[in-house]
Design a protein around this motif. Structure first.
Motif, PDB file in Angstrom:
ATOM      1  N   UNK A  12       8.167  11.760   3.794  1.00 13.78           N
ATOM      2  CA  UNK A  12       7.217  10.716   4.188  1.00 13.78           C
ATOM      3  C   UNK A  12       6.388  11.197   5.372  1.00 13.78           C
ATOM      4  N   UNK A  13       7.099  11.777   6.361  1.00 12.85           N
ATOM      5  CA  UNK A  13       6.394  12.253   7.551  1.00 12.85           C
ATOM      6  C   UNK A  13       5.383  13.314   7.156  1.00 12.85           C
ATOM      7  N   UNK A  14       5.823  14.213   6.277  1.00 14.22           N
ATOM      8  CA  UNK A  14       4.943  15.305   5.875  1.00 14.22           C
ATOM      9  C   UNK A  14       3.709  14.776   5.141  1.00 14.22           C
ATOM     10  N   UNK A  15       3.957  13.844   4.177  1.00 14.31           N
ATOM     11  CA  UNK A  15       2.843  13.410   3.337  1.00 14.31           C
ATOM     12  C   UNK A  15       1.886  12.476   4.081  1.00 14.31           C
ATOM     13  N   UNK A  16       2.391  11.748   5.096  1.00 16.83           N
ATOM     14  CA  UNK A  16       1.504  10.815   5.785  1.00 16.83           C
ATOM     15  C   UNK A  16       0.942  11.443   7.059  1.00 16.83           C
ATOM     16  N   UNK A 192       5.466  -4.763  -6.311  1.00 17.16           N
ATOM     17  CA  UNK A 192       6.681  -4.153  -5.745  1.00 17.16           C
ATOM     18  C   UNK A 192       6.250  -2.890  -5.009  1.00 17.16           C
ATOM     19  N   UNK A 193       7.063  -2.429  -4.077  1.00 20.47           N
ATOM     20  CA  UNK A 193       6.705  -1.187  -3.381  1.00 20.47           C
ATOM     21  C   UNK A 193       6.453  -0.058  -4.378  1.00 20.47           C
ATOM     22  N   UNK A 194       7.217  -0.039  -5.466  1.00 18.66           N
ATOM     23  CA  UNK A 194       7.045   1.035  -6.460  1.00 18.66           C
ATOM     24  C   UNK A 194       5.705   0.877  -7.190  1.00 18.66           C
ATOM     25  N   UNK A 195       5.368  -0.385  -7.580  1.00 19.39           N
ATOM     26  CA  UNK A 195       4.081  -0.606  -8.268  1.00 19.39           C
ATOM     27  C   UNK A 195       2.918  -0.189  -7.369  1.00 19.39           C
ATOM     28  N   UNK A 196       2.999  -0.598  -6.094  1.00 21.30           N
ATOM     29  CA  UNK A 196       1.904  -0.278  -5.175  1.00 21.30           C
ATOM     30  C   UNK A 196       1.834   1.237  -4.960  1.00 21.30           C
ATOM     31  N   UNK A 222      -4.793   1.264   2.278  1.00 14.31           N
ATOM     32  CA  UNK A 222      -3.985   0.082   2.601  1.00 14.31           C
ATOM     33  C   UNK A 222      -3.568  -0.620   1.318  1.00 14.31           C
ATOM     34  N   UNK A 223      -2.465  -1.329   1.400  1.00 12.90           N
ATOM     35  CA  UNK A 223      -2.093  -2.242   0.316  1.00 12.90           C
ATOM     36  C   UNK A 223      -2.377  -3.668   0.800  1.00 12.90           C
ATOM     37  N   UNK A 224      -2.885  -4.502  -0.101  1.00 12.06           N
ATOM     38  CA  UNK A 224      -3.091  -5.918   0.232  1.00 12.06           C
ATOM     39  C   UNK A 224      -2.694  -6.791  -0.928  1.00 12.06           C
ATOM     40  N   UNK A 225      -2.135  -7.953  -0.630  1.00  7.19           N
ATOM     41  CA  UNK A 225      -1.717  -8.910  -1.663  1.00  7.19           C
ATOM     42  C   UNK A 225      -0.352  -9.469  -1.310  1.00  7.19           C
ATOM     43  N   UNK A 226      -0.368 -10.652  -0.681  1.00  2.85           N
ATOM     44  CA  UNK A 226       0.873 -11.347  -0.317  1.00  2.85           C
ATOM     45  C   UNK A 226       1.817 -10.506   0.535  1.00  2.85           C
ATOM     46  N   UNK A 239       5.199   6.524   0.617  1.00  2.00           N
ATOM     47  CA  UNK A 239       4.490   7.701   1.131  1.00  2.00           C
ATOM     48  C   UNK A 239       2.964   7.566   1.133  1.00  2.00           C
ATOM     49  N   UNK A 240       2.428   6.826   0.155  1.00  2.00           N
ATOM     50  CA  UNK A 240       0.965   6.765   0.063  1.00  2.00           C
ATOM     51  C   UNK A 240       0.391   5.436   0.542  1.00  2.00           C
ATOM     52  N   UNK A 241       1.229   4.607   1.141  1.00  2.00           N
ATOM     53  CA  UNK A 241       0.737   3.339   1.711  1.00  2.00           C
ATOM     54  C   UNK A 241       0.550   3.548   3.211  1.00  2.00           C
ATOM     55  N   UNK A 242      -0.705   3.478   3.639  1.00  2.00           N
ATOM     56  CA  UNK A 242      -1.043   3.818   5.023  1.00  2.00           C
ATOM     57  C   UNK A 242      -1.380   2.595   5.860  1.00  2.00           C
ATOM     58  N   UNK A 243      -0.955   1.423   5.381  1.00  2.00           N
ATOM     59  CA  UNK A 243      -1.246   0.207   6.125  1.00  2.00           C
ATOM     60  C   UNK A 243      -1.429  -0.950   5.167  1.00  2.00           C
ATOM     61  N   UNK A 244      -1.883  -2.064   5.716  1.00  2.00           N
ATOM     62  CA  UNK A 244      -2.028  -3.278   4.898  1.00  2.00           C
ATOM     63  C   UNK A 244      -3.350  -3.965   5.204  1.00  2.00           C
ATOM     64  N   UNK A 245      -3.818  -4.717   4.217  1.00  2.00           N
ATOM     65  CA  UNK A 245      -4.866  -5.696   4.482  1.00  2.00           C
ATOM     66  C   UNK A 245      -4.227  -7.050   4.172  1.00  2.00           C
TER      67      UNK A 245
END
Ligand SMILES: O=C[C@H](O)COP(=O)(O)O
Length: 263
Positions: A12-16, A192-196, A222-226, A239-245
């Motif tokens: 995670x650290x490496x990819x982000x 779900x975290x996996x879907x996102x 970013x991921x957004x939705x509830x 690993x590929x979620x860098x924040x939220x809206x």
């Protein structure tokens, strides 16, 4: 087990690496001065993780007020801006006006703009290009509807929406992409975290192939939705979620724990 966890954390650290976590609060058409003062109160009290960039998307009429009263560690964004400097565009706001009052961010292409106000991929892309060329940073929203997901078209839709933007801009350094599946917005149905993660990962791969590996590595998605205080940590550990809206929860004190999800 401990070895696997350490390996995942290292991956995670490496990819982000180099992508600062960025959490946006999109207030949408909500707020009175009294409510805004409460929100600013919990943002000031925080504490907000200094490693996370925080941007609040404020209704146009309150931008100046919020800009003057927000704590220094919170950036302010408009929720829309038009693709012209000035002129006969009743009801619109120009990027130059935003800059004039010290606002440096704008949210563009939110699904509510697309669906309720009929904004096309092309118009949104033009607005993104114009905002960037006037020195704004942009949160550009993309995402599929439930019908499109059920038809297996999630990726096709987000690739198409991203391609429209790629047709208009070359420099992605001031763009944050917000993947917001429309079926998850304000419905309590979070991906779900996996879907996102799945969509974020394929979008990053698509960007690598169709824009450049450098942009793919650097652009924050970013991921957004509830998103809530309860689900932010797990979503934020992908690993590929860098924040939220964040919509609804950005009006509540739990927004602080969403900001701090990556701590
Ligand atoms: O811009 C924010 C999104 O529309 C998410 O809204 P929500 O957190 O209320 O589902």
């Amino acid at each position: 087990m401990a070895t696997t966890c350490r390996a995942n954390a290292a991956l995670l650290t490496q990819s982000t690496m180099g992508r600062k976590f960025v959490v946006g609060g999109n207030w949408k058409m909500n707020g009175t001065k009294a409510q805004i003062n409460e929100i600013l109160g919990f943002l000031k009290a925080g504490p907000l993780n200094a490693d996370t960039e925080v941007v609040i998307g404020v209704p146009a009429i309150y931008l100046d007020y919020v800009k003057s009263n927000a704590p220094a560690n919170v950036e302010v964004a408009a929720q829309n801006a038009y693709k012209a400097e000035k002129g006969a565009f009743t009801g619109e706001t120009s990027p130059l006006m935003l800059k004039d009052i010290g606002v440096n961010w704008v949210i563009l292409g939110h699904s509510e703009r697309r669906q309720i106000f009929g904004e096309s991929d092309e118009l949104i892309a033009e607005k993104v290009a114009f905002a960037l060329s006037n020195g704004l940073k942009v949160i550009a929203c993309i995402g599929e509807t439930l019908e499109e997901r059920d038809a297996g078209k999630s990726e096709e839709v987000v690739f198409r929406q991203t391609q429209a933007i790629a047709n208009q801009i070359k420099d992605w350094s001031n763009v944050v992409l917000a993947y917001e599946p429309v079926w998850a917005i304000g419905t309590g149905k979070t991906a779900t975290p996996q879907q996102a993660q799945e969509v974020h990962q394929s979008l990053r791969q698509w960007i690598s192939k169709n824009i450049s590996p450098e942009v793919a590595n650097a652009v924050r998605i970013q991921y957004g939705g509830s998103v809530t205080g309860a689900n932010a940590k797990e979503l934020g550990s992908q690993a590929d979620i860098d924040g939220f809206l964040v919509g609804g929860a950005s009006l509540k004190p739990e927004f602080v724990s969403i900001v701090n999800a990556r701590q």
